[in-house]
Design a protein around this motif. Structure first.
Motif, PDB file in Angstrom:
ATOM      1  N   TRP A   5      12.886  52.350  56.507  1.00  0.00           N
ATOM      2  CA  TRP A   5      13.663  52.225  55.276  1.00  0.00           C
ATOM      3  C   TRP A   5      14.807  51.224  55.461  1.00  0.00           C
ATOM      4  O   TRP A   5      15.120  50.449  54.561  1.00  0.00           O
ATOM      5  CB  TRP A   5      14.211  53.567  54.836  1.00  0.00           C
ATOM      6  CG  TRP A   5      15.225  53.441  53.730  1.00  0.00           C
ATOM      7  CD1 TRP A   5      16.523  53.837  53.752  1.00  0.00           C
ATOM      8  CD2 TRP A   5      15.025  52.856  52.437  1.00  0.00           C
ATOM      9  NE1 TRP A   5      17.135  53.540  52.566  1.00  0.00           N
ATOM     10  CE2 TRP A   5      16.240  52.935  51.740  1.00  0.00           C
ATOM     11  CE3 TRP A   5      13.923  52.267  51.802  1.00  0.00           C
ATOM     12  CZ2 TRP A   5      16.403  52.458  50.450  1.00  0.00           C
ATOM     13  CZ3 TRP A   5      14.071  51.782  50.515  1.00  0.00           C
ATOM     14  CH2 TRP A   5      15.299  51.883  49.851  1.00  0.00           C
ATOM     15  N   GLY A   6      15.430  51.220  56.642  1.00  0.00           N
ATOM     16  CA  GLY A   6      16.496  50.266  56.916  1.00  0.00           C
ATOM     17  C   GLY A   6      16.005  48.834  56.809  1.00  0.00           C
ATOM     18  O   GLY A   6      16.683  47.965  56.236  1.00  0.00           O
ATOM     19  N   ILE A   7      14.805  48.579  57.343  1.00  0.00           N
ATOM     20  CA  ILE A   7      14.230  47.231  57.271  1.00  0.00           C
ATOM     21  C   ILE A   7      13.938  46.848  55.825  1.00  0.00           C
ATOM     22  O   ILE A   7      14.254  45.742  55.376  1.00  0.00           O
ATOM     23  CB  ILE A   7      12.937  47.153  58.121  1.00  0.00           C
ATOM     24  CG1 ILE A   7      13.266  47.366  59.601  1.00  0.00           C
ATOM     25  CG2 ILE A   7      12.236  45.809  57.920  1.00  0.00           C
ATOM     26  CD1 ILE A   7      12.037  47.503  60.480  1.00  0.00           C
ATOM     27  N   VAL A   8      13.316  47.786  55.078  1.00  0.00           N
ATOM     28  CA  VAL A   8      13.016  47.526  53.669  1.00  0.00           C
ATOM     29  C   VAL A   8      14.300  47.267  52.891  1.00  0.00           C
ATOM     30  O   VAL A   8      14.379  46.337  52.069  1.00  0.00           O
ATOM     31  CB  VAL A   8      12.249  48.716  53.048  1.00  0.00           C
ATOM     32  CG1 VAL A   8      12.102  48.539  51.543  1.00  0.00           C
ATOM     33  CG2 VAL A   8      10.879  48.858  53.695  1.00  0.00           C
ATOM     34  N   PHE A   9      15.312  48.063  53.148  1.00  0.00           N
ATOM     35  CA  PHE A   9      16.596  47.934  52.446  1.00  0.00           C
ATOM     36  C   PHE A   9      17.232  46.571  52.711  1.00  0.00           C
ATOM     37  O   PHE A   9      17.710  45.899  51.789  1.00  0.00           O
ATOM     38  CB  PHE A   9      17.539  49.050  52.899  1.00  0.00           C
ATOM     39  CG  PHE A   9      18.824  49.124  52.126  1.00  0.00           C
ATOM     40  CD1 PHE A   9      18.900  49.872  50.963  1.00  0.00           C
ATOM     41  CD2 PHE A   9      19.957  48.445  52.549  1.00  0.00           C
ATOM     42  CE1 PHE A   9      20.081  49.948  50.239  1.00  0.00           C
ATOM     43  CE2 PHE A   9      21.145  48.510  51.836  1.00  0.00           C
ATOM     44  CZ  PHE A   9      21.207  49.265  50.678  1.00  0.00           C
ATOM     45  N   ILE A  10      17.221  46.161  53.991  1.00  0.00           N
ATOM     46  CA  ILE A  10      17.821  44.875  54.361  1.00  0.00           C
ATOM     47  C   ILE A  10      17.072  43.715  53.717  1.00  0.00           C
ATOM     48  O   ILE A  10      17.677  42.783  53.174  1.00  0.00           O
ATOM     49  CB  ILE A  10      17.837  44.715  55.894  1.00  0.00           C
ATOM     50  CG1 ILE A  10      18.831  45.704  56.510  1.00  0.00           C
ATOM     51  CG2 ILE A  10      18.217  43.283  56.287  1.00  0.00           C
ATOM     52  CD1 ILE A  10      18.772  45.785  58.020  1.00  0.00           C
ATOM     53  N   ILE A  11      15.732  43.763  53.759  1.00  0.00           N
ATOM     54  CA  ILE A  11      14.924  42.694  53.155  1.00  0.00           C
ATOM     55  C   ILE A  11      15.167  42.631  51.653  1.00  0.00           C
ATOM     56  O   ILE A  11      15.291  41.552  51.063  1.00  0.00           O
ATOM     57  CB  ILE A  11      13.426  42.905  53.450  1.00  0.00           C
ATOM     58  CG1 ILE A  11      13.155  42.740  54.950  1.00  0.00           C
ATOM     59  CG2 ILE A  11      12.572  41.935  52.649  1.00  0.00           C
ATOM     60  CD1 ILE A  11      11.738  43.056  55.354  1.00  0.00           C
ATOM     61  N   LEU A  38      19.405  56.627  45.140  1.00  0.00           N
ATOM     62  CA  LEU A  38      18.188  57.416  44.938  1.00  0.00           C
ATOM     63  C   LEU A  38      17.112  57.100  45.973  1.00  0.00           C
ATOM     64  O   LEU A  38      16.465  58.003  46.512  1.00  0.00           O
ATOM     65  CB  LEU A  38      17.647  57.188  43.529  1.00  0.00           C
ATOM     66  CG  LEU A  38      18.447  57.840  42.395  1.00  0.00           C
ATOM     67  CD1 LEU A  38      17.908  57.407  41.037  1.00  0.00           C
ATOM     68  CD2 LEU A  38      18.411  59.362  42.515  1.00  0.00           C
ATOM     69  N   MET A  39      16.932  55.813  46.287  1.00  0.00           N
ATOM     70  CA  MET A  39      15.908  55.439  47.253  1.00  0.00           C
ATOM     71  C   MET A  39      16.264  55.862  48.678  1.00  0.00           C
ATOM     72  O   MET A  39      15.402  56.252  49.457  1.00  0.00           O
ATOM     73  CB  MET A  39      15.655  53.932  47.207  1.00  0.00           C
ATOM     74  CG  MET A  39      14.834  53.464  46.021  1.00  0.00           C
ATOM     75  SD  MET A  39      13.111  54.052  46.075  1.00  0.00           S
ATOM     76  CE  MET A  39      13.232  55.569  45.128  1.00  0.00           C
ATOM     77  N   THR A  40      17.553  55.796  49.017  1.00  0.00           N
ATOM     78  CA  THR A  40      17.984  56.242  50.344  1.00  0.00           C
ATOM     79  C   THR A  40      17.795  57.747  50.488  1.00  0.00           C
ATOM     80  O   THR A  40      17.323  58.234  51.523  1.00  0.00           O
ATOM     81  CB  THR A  40      19.452  55.871  50.597  1.00  0.00           C
ATOM     82  OG1 THR A  40      19.598  54.437  50.526  1.00  0.00           O
ATOM     83  CG2 THR A  40      19.913  56.349  51.966  1.00  0.00           C
ATOM     84  N   SER A  41      18.134  58.498  49.444  1.00  0.00           N
ATOM     85  CA  SER A  41      17.922  59.956  49.472  1.00  0.00           C
ATOM     86  C   SER A  41      16.438  60.279  49.589  1.00  0.00           C
ATOM     87  O   SER A  41      16.041  61.173  50.351  1.00  0.00           O
ATOM     88  CB  SER A  41      18.497  60.594  48.200  1.00  0.00           C
ATOM     89  OG  SER A  41      19.876  60.350  48.086  1.00  0.00           O
ATOM     90  N   ALA A  42      15.614  59.541  48.832  1.00  0.00           N
ATOM     91  CA  ALA A  42      14.166  59.744  48.895  1.00  0.00           C
ATOM     92  C   ALA A  42      13.624  59.395  50.267  1.00  0.00           C
ATOM     93  O   ALA A  42      12.719  60.079  50.785  1.00  0.00           O
ATOM     94  CB  ALA A  42      13.475  58.899  47.823  1.00  0.00           C
TER      95      ALA A  42
END
Length: 341
Positions: free
Chosen positions: A139-145, A247-251
Protein backbone atom coordinates in the motif's frame (compact mmCIF):
# COMPACT_ATOMS: atom_id res chain seq x y z
CA UNK A 1 -36.82 10.21 5.62
CA UNK A 2 -38.01 8.51 8.82
CA UNK A 3 -39.55 5.71 6.76
CA UNK A 4 -36.23 5.16 4.97
CA UNK A 5 -34.37 4.99 8.28
CA UNK A 6 -36.91 2.52 9.66
CA UNK A 7 -36.54 0.39 6.53
CA UNK A 8 -32.76 0.36 6.96
CA UNK A 9 -33.02 -0.58 10.64
CA UNK A 10 -35.30 -3.51 9.79
CA UNK A 11 -32.87 -4.74 7.13
CA UNK A 12 -29.95 -4.31 9.56
CA UNK A 13 -31.71 -6.29 12.31
CA UNK A 14 -32.42 -9.11 9.85
CA UNK A 15 -28.78 -9.14 8.65
CA UNK A 16 -27.41 -9.15 12.22
CA UNK A 17 -29.77 -11.99 13.18
CA UNK A 18 -28.76 -14.08 10.17
CA UNK A 19 -25.07 -13.44 10.85
CA UNK A 20 -25.27 -14.55 14.49
CA UNK A 21 -27.43 -17.53 13.56
CA UNK A 22 -24.80 -18.56 11.01
CA UNK A 23 -22.07 -18.26 13.66
CA UNK A 24 -24.09 -20.36 16.12
CA UNK A 25 -24.69 -23.11 13.55
CA UNK A 26 -21.04 -23.04 12.46
CA UNK A 27 -19.94 -23.57 16.07
CA UNK A 28 -22.01 -26.77 16.14
CA UNK A 29 -20.52 -28.25 12.99
CA UNK A 30 -17.33 -30.28 13.03
CA UNK A 31 -15.75 -33.64 13.74
CA UNK A 32 -16.82 -33.54 17.42
CA UNK A 33 -20.46 -33.33 18.43
CA UNK A 34 -21.39 -30.01 20.01
CA UNK A 35 -25.09 -29.25 20.32
CA UNK A 36 -26.74 -25.98 19.45
CA UNK A 37 -27.80 -25.74 23.09
CA UNK A 38 -24.16 -25.91 24.21
CA UNK A 39 -23.22 -23.27 21.67
CA UNK A 40 -25.97 -20.93 22.83
CA UNK A 41 -24.90 -21.42 26.45
CA UNK A 42 -21.39 -20.34 25.49
CA UNK A 43 -22.50 -17.37 23.38
CA UNK A 44 -24.81 -16.12 26.17
CA UNK A 45 -22.04 -16.33 28.79
CA UNK A 46 -23.31 -19.39 30.70
CA UNK A 47 -20.03 -21.28 30.35
CA UNK A 48 -20.22 -22.91 33.78
CA UNK A 49 -23.10 -25.10 32.53
CA UNK A 50 -20.93 -26.66 29.81
CA UNK A 51 -18.90 -29.83 30.10
CA UNK A 52 -15.13 -29.35 30.06
CA UNK A 53 -14.79 -31.01 26.63
CA UNK A 54 -17.53 -28.89 25.06
CA UNK A 55 -16.06 -25.71 26.56
CA UNK A 56 -12.59 -26.43 25.12
CA UNK A 57 -13.94 -27.32 21.66
CA UNK A 58 -16.12 -24.22 21.43
CA UNK A 59 -13.75 -21.70 23.03
CA UNK A 60 -10.48 -22.85 21.45
CA UNK A 61 -11.61 -24.09 18.02
CA UNK A 62 -15.19 -23.40 16.91
CA UNK A 63 -15.74 -19.90 18.33
CA UNK A 64 -12.44 -18.37 17.08
CA UNK A 65 -12.93 -19.86 13.63
CA UNK A 66 -16.55 -18.79 13.27
CA UNK A 67 -15.97 -15.24 14.46
CA UNK A 68 -12.74 -14.87 12.49
CA UNK A 69 -14.60 -15.86 9.33
CA UNK A 70 -17.40 -13.45 10.23
CA UNK A 71 -15.04 -10.50 10.78
CA UNK A 72 -13.01 -11.26 7.65
CA UNK A 73 -16.14 -11.65 5.52
CA UNK A 74 -17.68 -8.49 6.89
CA UNK A 75 -14.45 -6.53 6.50
CA UNK A 76 -13.94 -7.61 2.90
CA UNK A 77 -17.52 -6.59 2.13
CA UNK A 78 -16.99 -3.16 3.74
CA UNK A 79 -13.78 -2.64 1.77
CA UNK A 80 -15.53 -3.63 -1.46
CA UNK A 81 -18.40 -1.28 -0.72
CA UNK A 82 -16.05 1.65 -0.09
CA UNK A 83 -13.91 0.94 -3.17
CA UNK A 84 -16.88 0.67 -5.50
CA UNK A 85 -18.09 4.01 -4.20
CA UNK A 86 -14.73 5.78 -4.39
CA UNK A 87 -13.78 4.42 -7.82
CA UNK A 88 -17.38 4.62 -9.07
CA UNK A 89 -16.79 1.19 -10.53
CA UNK A 90 -19.17 -1.71 -9.76
CA UNK A 91 -16.37 -4.18 -10.57
CA UNK A 92 -13.95 -2.85 -7.93
CA UNK A 93 -13.04 -5.22 -5.10
CA UNK A 94 -10.38 -5.47 -2.33
CA UNK A 95 -7.81 -7.24 -4.53
CA UNK A 96 -7.67 -4.38 -7.00
CA UNK A 97 -5.01 -2.37 -5.12
CA UNK A 98 -2.51 -5.24 -5.02
CA UNK A 99 -2.59 -5.38 -1.22
CA UNK A 100 -3.71 -9.02 -1.20
CA UNK A 101 -0.85 -9.94 -3.53
CA UNK A 102 1.61 -8.01 -1.37
CA UNK A 103 0.39 -9.83 1.72
CA UNK A 104 0.70 -13.17 -0.08
CA UNK A 105 4.25 -12.30 -1.15
CA UNK A 106 5.18 -11.48 2.45
CA UNK A 107 3.78 -14.80 3.68
CA UNK A 108 5.51 -16.66 0.83
CA UNK A 109 8.88 -15.18 1.75
CA UNK A 110 8.31 -16.10 5.40
CA UNK A 111 7.47 -19.70 4.49
CA UNK A 112 10.55 -20.02 2.27
CA UNK A 113 12.81 -18.49 4.94
CA UNK A 114 11.47 -20.92 7.54
CA UNK A 115 10.28 -18.12 9.83
CA UNK A 116 6.63 -19.14 9.84
CA UNK A 117 6.88 -20.63 13.35
CA UNK A 118 5.22 -19.24 16.45
CA UNK A 119 6.54 -15.80 17.39
CA UNK A 120 4.20 -13.89 19.69
CA UNK A 121 1.60 -14.92 22.22
CA UNK A 122 1.95 -18.60 21.41
CA UNK A 123 -0.18 -18.13 18.29
CA UNK A 124 0.89 -15.17 16.12
CA UNK A 125 3.20 -16.74 13.55
CA UNK A 126 5.97 -15.42 11.38
CA UNK A 127 3.96 -15.67 8.18
CA UNK A 128 1.11 -13.77 9.88
CA UNK A 129 3.44 -10.87 10.67
CA UNK A 130 5.08 -11.08 7.24
CA UNK A 131 1.66 -11.00 5.55
CA UNK A 132 0.71 -7.82 7.40
CA UNK A 133 4.07 -6.18 6.64
CA UNK A 134 3.86 -7.21 2.96
CA UNK A 135 0.39 -5.71 2.61
CA UNK A 136 1.34 -2.42 4.25
CA UNK A 137 4.53 -2.07 2.20
CA UNK A 138 2.51 -2.68 -0.96
CA UNK A 139 0.00 0.00 0.00
CA UNK A 140 2.90 2.36 0.74
CA UNK A 141 4.29 1.81 -2.76
CA UNK A 142 0.86 2.32 -4.36
CA UNK A 143 0.30 5.45 -2.28
CA UNK A 144 3.68 6.94 -3.23
CA UNK A 145 3.20 6.20 -6.95
CA UNK A 146 -0.32 7.65 -6.87
CA UNK A 147 1.03 10.87 -5.32
CA UNK A 148 3.97 11.36 -7.71
CA UNK A 149 1.90 13.63 -9.94
CA UNK A 150 0.96 15.74 -6.93
CA UNK A 151 -2.73 14.83 -7.28
CA UNK A 152 -3.91 11.83 -5.31
CA UNK A 153 -6.93 10.65 -7.27
CA UNK A 154 -8.86 7.41 -7.69
CA UNK A 155 -7.66 6.78 -11.25
CA UNK A 156 -3.94 6.98 -10.46
CA UNK A 157 -4.47 4.86 -7.33
CA UNK A 158 -6.35 2.22 -9.30
CA UNK A 159 -3.76 2.03 -12.08
CA UNK A 160 -0.88 1.91 -9.60
CA UNK A 161 -2.62 -0.89 -7.69
CA UNK A 162 -3.16 -2.98 -10.81
CA UNK A 163 0.50 -2.58 -11.84
CA UNK A 164 1.88 -3.42 -8.38
CA UNK A 165 -0.48 -6.40 -8.10
CA UNK A 166 0.93 -7.84 -11.33
CA UNK A 167 4.50 -7.39 -10.07
CA UNK A 168 3.73 -9.05 -6.72
CA UNK A 169 1.91 -11.95 -8.37
CA UNK A 170 4.81 -12.47 -10.75
CA UNK A 171 7.27 -12.50 -7.85
CA UNK A 172 5.20 -15.13 -6.04
CA UNK A 173 5.12 -17.30 -9.18
CA UNK A 174 8.90 -17.07 -9.53
CA UNK A 175 9.46 -18.00 -5.88
CA UNK A 176 7.03 -20.94 -6.11
CA UNK A 177 8.78 -22.21 -9.23
CA UNK A 178 12.21 -21.95 -7.59
CA UNK A 179 11.08 -23.71 -4.40
CA UNK A 180 8.86 -26.55 -5.50
CA UNK A 181 9.24 -28.36 -2.17
CA UNK A 182 7.16 -25.61 -0.52
CA UNK A 183 4.77 -25.26 -3.44
CA UNK A 184 1.80 -26.99 -1.79
CA UNK A 185 2.12 -25.05 1.48
CA UNK A 186 2.21 -21.69 -0.32
CA UNK A 187 -0.58 -22.63 -2.70
CA UNK A 188 -2.91 -23.80 0.08
CA UNK A 189 -2.29 -20.60 2.05
CA UNK A 190 -3.15 -18.49 -0.99
CA UNK A 191 -6.44 -20.36 -1.52
CA UNK A 192 -7.73 -19.16 1.85
CA UNK A 193 -8.62 -21.00 5.03
CA UNK A 194 -9.72 -20.34 8.62
CA UNK A 195 -8.35 -23.62 9.98
CA UNK A 196 -5.52 -21.80 11.81
CA UNK A 197 -7.82 -19.42 13.69
CA UNK A 198 -7.03 -19.00 17.40
CA UNK A 199 -8.36 -16.80 20.22
CA UNK A 200 -5.15 -14.72 20.13
CA UNK A 201 -5.39 -14.07 16.39
CA UNK A 202 -9.08 -13.30 16.73
CA UNK A 203 -8.34 -10.68 19.38
CA UNK A 204 -5.77 -8.93 17.17
CA UNK A 205 -8.10 -9.04 14.16
CA UNK A 206 -11.08 -7.77 16.17
CA UNK A 207 -9.16 -4.73 17.45
CA UNK A 208 -7.76 -3.90 13.99
CA UNK A 209 -11.18 -4.32 12.37
CA UNK A 210 -12.96 -2.22 15.00
CA UNK A 211 -10.56 0.70 14.53
CA UNK A 212 -10.44 0.59 10.73
CA UNK A 213 -14.18 0.07 10.22
CA UNK A 214 -14.96 2.88 12.69
CA UNK A 215 -12.81 5.27 10.62
CA UNK A 216 -14.45 4.06 7.39
CA UNK A 217 -17.96 4.53 8.77
CA UNK A 218 -17.13 8.04 10.04
CA UNK A 219 -15.80 9.19 6.67
CA UNK A 220 -18.17 7.15 4.44
CA UNK A 221 -20.76 9.95 3.95
CA UNK A 222 -18.06 11.94 2.11
CA UNK A 223 -18.29 9.37 -0.68
CA UNK A 224 -21.87 10.47 -1.35
CA UNK A 225 -20.66 14.05 -1.63
CA UNK A 226 -17.79 13.10 -3.97
CA UNK A 227 -20.30 11.52 -6.34
CA UNK A 228 -21.60 15.01 -7.00
CA UNK A 229 -18.25 15.94 -8.57
CA UNK A 230 -14.98 17.31 -7.17
CA UNK A 231 -15.95 20.95 -7.66
CA UNK A 232 -19.26 20.55 -5.83
CA UNK A 233 -17.60 18.50 -3.10
CA UNK A 234 -14.95 21.21 -2.62
CA UNK A 235 -17.61 23.88 -2.18
CA UNK A 236 -19.25 21.65 0.45
CA UNK A 237 -15.95 21.36 2.32
CA UNK A 238 -15.03 17.82 1.25
CA UNK A 239 -11.50 17.37 -0.09
CA UNK A 240 -11.25 14.42 -2.47
CA UNK A 241 -7.52 13.84 -1.81
CA UNK A 242 -7.95 13.73 1.96
CA UNK A 243 -11.05 11.55 1.80
CA UNK A 244 -9.47 9.09 -0.62
CA UNK A 245 -6.26 8.91 1.42
CA UNK A 246 -7.99 8.28 4.75
CA UNK A 247 -10.48 5.72 3.43
CA UNK A 248 -7.96 3.82 1.30
CA UNK A 249 -5.36 3.72 4.08
CA UNK A 250 -7.96 2.38 6.53
CA UNK A 251 -9.05 -0.19 3.94
CA UNK A 252 -5.42 -1.18 3.33
CA UNK A 253 -4.73 -1.78 7.04
CA UNK A 254 -7.98 -3.72 7.41
CA UNK A 255 -7.28 -5.86 4.35
CA UNK A 256 -3.74 -6.56 5.60
CA UNK A 257 -5.04 -8.18 8.78
CA UNK A 258 -7.80 -10.03 6.93
CA UNK A 259 -5.38 -11.64 4.47
CA UNK A 260 -2.93 -12.45 7.28
CA UNK A 261 -5.70 -14.36 9.09
CA UNK A 262 -7.26 -16.18 6.17
CA UNK A 263 -5.09 -15.95 3.06
CA UNK A 264 -6.57 -14.60 -0.16
CA UNK A 265 -10.35 -14.99 -0.45
CA UNK A 266 -11.91 -13.55 -3.56
CA UNK A 267 -15.30 -12.26 -4.70
CA UNK A 268 -16.71 -11.42 -1.24
CA UNK A 269 -15.89 -7.74 -1.57
CA UNK A 270 -17.24 -7.77 -5.12
CA UNK A 271 -20.63 -9.41 -4.76
CA UNK A 272 -21.82 -8.44 -1.26
CA UNK A 273 -22.12 -4.67 -1.96
CA UNK A 274 -24.25 -5.55 -5.00
CA UNK A 275 -26.46 -7.76 -2.85
CA UNK A 276 -26.91 -4.86 -0.43
CA UNK A 277 -27.73 -2.50 -3.32
CA UNK A 278 -30.36 -5.00 -4.46
CA UNK A 279 -32.17 -4.28 -1.17
CA UNK A 280 -32.21 -0.56 -2.04
CA UNK A 281 -29.50 0.60 0.34
CA UNK A 282 -27.39 3.18 -1.47
CA UNK A 283 -26.00 5.68 1.05
CA UNK A 284 -22.32 4.95 1.64
CA UNK A 285 -22.47 4.71 5.44
CA UNK A 286 -25.61 2.56 5.55
CA UNK A 287 -24.29 0.40 2.73
CA UNK A 288 -20.97 -0.19 4.55
CA UNK A 289 -22.71 -1.12 7.82
CA UNK A 290 -25.17 -3.50 6.18
CA UNK A 291 -22.43 -4.95 3.96
CA UNK A 292 -20.47 -5.93 7.05
CA UNK A 293 -23.20 -8.15 8.47
CA UNK A 294 -24.27 -9.58 5.11
CA UNK A 295 -20.62 -10.32 4.32
CA UNK A 296 -20.14 -11.89 7.74
CA UNK A 297 -23.12 -14.21 7.26
CA UNK A 298 -21.99 -15.13 3.75
CA UNK A 299 -18.44 -15.97 4.82
CA UNK A 300 -19.51 -18.03 7.82
CA UNK A 301 -21.87 -20.03 5.61
CA UNK A 302 -19.12 -20.58 3.02
CA UNK A 303 -16.66 -21.67 5.73
CA UNK A 304 -19.23 -24.06 7.20
CA UNK A 305 -19.65 -25.62 3.75
CA UNK A 306 -15.86 -25.75 3.29
CA UNK A 307 -15.26 -27.69 6.50
CA UNK A 308 -18.17 -30.14 6.11
CA UNK A 309 -18.54 -30.94 2.41
CA UNK A 310 -15.34 -33.01 2.34
CA UNK A 311 -15.23 -34.08 6.01
CA UNK A 312 -13.05 -35.19 7.76
CA UNK A 313 -10.90 -33.02 5.47
CA UNK A 314 -11.87 -29.58 4.25
CA UNK A 315 -11.94 -27.49 1.09
CA UNK A 316 -10.29 -24.08 0.89
CA UNK A 317 -12.95 -21.46 1.62
CA UNK A 318 -11.62 -19.37 -1.26
CA UNK A 319 -12.72 -22.14 -3.61
CA UNK A 320 -16.27 -21.98 -2.23
CA UNK A 321 -16.52 -18.19 -2.56
CA UNK A 322 -15.11 -18.43 -6.11
CA UNK A 323 -17.67 -21.04 -7.15
CA UNK A 324 -20.43 -18.72 -5.92
CA UNK A 325 -18.85 -15.40 -6.84
CA UNK A 326 -17.45 -16.09 -10.32
CA UNK A 327 -20.86 -16.73 -11.97
CA UNK A 328 -22.20 -13.59 -10.29
CA UNK A 329 -19.21 -11.62 -11.60
CA UNK A 330 -19.96 -12.82 -15.14
CA UNK A 331 -23.60 -11.83 -14.65
CA UNK A 332 -22.54 -8.30 -13.64
CA UNK A 333 -20.18 -8.09 -16.60
CA UNK A 334 -22.87 -9.07 -19.08
CA UNK A 335 -25.40 -6.78 -17.42
CA UNK A 336 -23.07 -3.77 -17.65
CA UNK A 337 -22.26 -4.59 -21.25
CA UNK A 338 -25.97 -4.63 -22.14
CA UNK A 339 -26.51 -1.32 -20.36
CA UNK A 340 -23.57 0.35 -22.15
CA UNK A 341 -24.42 -1.03 -25.58
Amino acid sequence: MKQRNLSFIIKLVIAVTVAFAAVAVSCCVGSSNVSLHDTLLYLTGRKEELSKAALIIISKIRFPRAFTSAIVGGSLAVIGSIMQGLFRNPMADPSILGISSGSALGATISILMGTSGVVIGGSITGNYIAAVIGALITWGIVFIIARTSGEFDSTSTLLAGVAISSIMTGAITVLMTMHRDNLEKIYMWMLGSFSFSTPERLSVLAVAAAICIAVIIIFAPRIDVLKLGNETARTLGVKSNTTLGILMTSAAFLLAFCVANSGIIGFVGLIIPHVVSFFRVYKARQKAILSFFVGAAFMVICDTIAKTIAAPGEIAVGAITSVIGAPYFLFLLLKNRRVNS
